[in-house]
Scaffold this motif. Sequence first.
Motif, PDB file in Angstrom:
ATOM      1  N   LEU A  15      -4.350   7.484   5.794  1.00  0.00           N
ATOM      2  CA  LEU A  15      -3.460   6.822   6.754  1.00  0.00           C
ATOM      3  C   LEU A  15      -3.247   5.367   6.345  1.00  0.00           C
ATOM      4  O   LEU A  15      -2.122   4.850   6.408  1.00  0.00           O
ATOM      5  N   GLY A  16      -4.309   4.704   5.911  1.00  0.00           N
ATOM      6  CA  GLY A  16      -4.198   3.317   5.460  1.00  0.00           C
ATOM      7  C   GLY A  16      -3.253   3.170   4.288  1.00  0.00           C
ATOM      8  O   GLY A  16      -2.439   2.236   4.237  1.00  0.00           O
ATOM      9  N   LEU A  17      -3.322   4.093   3.333  1.00  0.00           N
ATOM     10  CA  LEU A  17      -2.391   4.049   2.188  1.00  0.00           C
ATOM     11  C   LEU A  17      -0.955   4.289   2.646  1.00  0.00           C
ATOM     12  O   LEU A  17      -0.020   3.647   2.153  1.00  0.00           O
ATOM     13  N   GLY A  18      -0.786   5.212   3.592  1.00  0.00           N
ATOM     14  CA  GLY A  18       0.548   5.462   4.132  1.00  0.00           C
ATOM     15  C   GLY A  18       1.109   4.239   4.844  1.00  0.00           C
ATOM     16  O   GLY A  18       2.292   3.911   4.711  1.00  0.00           O
ATOM     17  N   LEU A  19       0.261   3.558   5.585  1.00  0.00           N
ATOM     18  CA  LEU A  19       0.695   2.334   6.265  1.00  0.00           C
ATOM     19  C   LEU A  19       1.025   1.229   5.272  1.00  0.00           C
ATOM     20  O   LEU A  19       1.965   0.458   5.482  1.00  0.00           O
ATOM     21  N   LEU A  20       0.276   1.151   4.180  1.00  0.00           N
ATOM     22  CA  LEU A  20       0.607   0.167   3.134  1.00  0.00           C
ATOM     23  C   LEU A  20       1.953   0.487   2.491  1.00  0.00           C
ATOM     24  O   LEU A  20       2.739  -0.416   2.208  1.00  0.00           O
ATOM     25  N   ALA A  21       2.208   1.772   2.261  1.00  0.00           N
ATOM     26  CA  ALA A  21       3.502   2.174   1.704  1.00  0.00           C
ATOM     27  C   ALA A  21       4.625   1.805   2.679  1.00  0.00           C
ATOM     28  O   ALA A  21       5.692   1.339   2.269  1.00  0.00           O
ATOM     29  N   PHE A  30       3.209  -6.382   9.472  1.00  0.00           N
ATOM     30  CA  PHE A  30       2.662  -5.710  10.638  1.00  0.00           C
ATOM     31  C   PHE A  30       1.797  -4.523  10.237  1.00  0.00           C
ATOM     32  O   PHE A  30       0.655  -4.404  10.648  1.00  0.00           O
ATOM     33  N   PHE A  31       2.336  -3.651   9.407  1.00  0.00           N
ATOM     34  CA  PHE A  31       1.627  -2.428   9.039  1.00  0.00           C
ATOM     35  C   PHE A  31       0.445  -2.690   8.110  1.00  0.00           C
ATOM     36  O   PHE A  31      -0.473  -1.889   8.036  1.00  0.00           O
ATOM     37  N   MET A  32       0.485  -3.803   7.392  1.00  0.00           N
ATOM     38  CA  MET A  32      -0.627  -4.137   6.507  1.00  0.00           C
ATOM     39  C   MET A  32      -1.921  -4.281   7.303  1.00  0.00           C
ATOM     40  O   MET A  32      -2.976  -3.812   6.891  1.00  0.00           O
ATOM     41  N   TRP A  33      -1.832  -4.906   8.473  1.00  0.00           N
ATOM     42  CA  TRP A  33      -3.027  -5.129   9.271  1.00  0.00           C
ATOM     43  C   TRP A  33      -3.495  -3.841   9.937  1.00  0.00           C
ATOM     44  O   TRP A  33      -4.691  -3.643  10.138  1.00  0.00           O
ATOM     45  N   MET A  34      -2.568  -2.950  10.244  1.00  0.00           N
ATOM     46  CA  MET A  34      -2.962  -1.638  10.741  1.00  0.00           C
ATOM     47  C   MET A  34      -3.642  -0.843   9.628  1.00  0.00           C
ATOM     48  O   MET A  34      -4.555  -0.055   9.869  1.00  0.00           O
ATOM     49  N   SER A  35      -3.199  -1.055   8.405  1.00  0.00           N
ATOM     50  CA  SER A  35      -3.822  -0.412   7.253  1.00  0.00           C
ATOM     51  C   SER A  35      -5.255  -0.903   7.074  1.00  0.00           C
ATOM     52  O   SER A  35      -6.160  -0.120   6.765  1.00  0.00           O
ATOM     53  N   VAL A  36      -5.461  -2.194   7.275  1.00  0.00           N
ATOM     54  CA  VAL A  36      -6.815  -2.766   7.209  1.00  0.00           C
ATOM     55  C   VAL A  36      -7.693  -2.120   8.275  1.00  0.00           C
ATOM     56  O   VAL A  36      -8.846  -1.743   8.018  1.00  0.00           O
TER      57      VAL A  36
END
Length: 151
Positions: A15-21, A30-36
Motif C-alpha cells: 500500500l505504501g508503494l502504491g501511495l508513493l506511485a 499528501f500521499f507521501m506522508w500516508m505512505s510513510v
Amino acid sequence: MEWLDQIEFWWWWALGLGLLALEIVVPGTFFMWMSVASAAVGALLLIHPGIDWEYQMLIFAVISVVSIAGFRYWQQRHPTESSDEMLNRRGAHYIGRTVIVLDAFVNGQGRVKLEDSSWSARSTDGSDFIAGAKARVTEVEGSTLIVEVAS
C-alpha cells in the motif's frame, strides 16, 4: 471481512508503494506522508504480528494525520526560498521596462510591443498615446501592462 484478519506486514508496504506511485501522479505532498504511515504500520506489524486490523487502521490514520499536519506546520515555519521572487509572475519582470505603442491608445487603452510580444496596456492616468510613442511599464494587472510616459 474475514480477509482483514489475515493482513500481513507486506500488505501495508505494498500500500505504501502504491501511495508513493500516486504521489508521483498527483501534485502536492499528501500521499507521501500516508505512505510513510503505511510503512510504519507494516514495520510495527512485522515486529508484533498479532495486532488486530482495527488497531492497524487506527494506527495508520493517526500516523497519517500527525505526519501530514506536522509537515504542513514545518513547511509554514520554513518556506521554500527562491532565487527569483518573480518566478511565477512573468509580467512583474517587465516593470520599469520601456515599451513601444503599437496601436494608438483610445480612452487610455491600447496595445504595446515588449520584446517579441504584443500586450494589452492601459495608461496610469487615462491619457492617450500615439502609435510609435515610448512608454514605461509601472505595474502589471493580470495580462495588462500599466504604462506611463517614458522619460
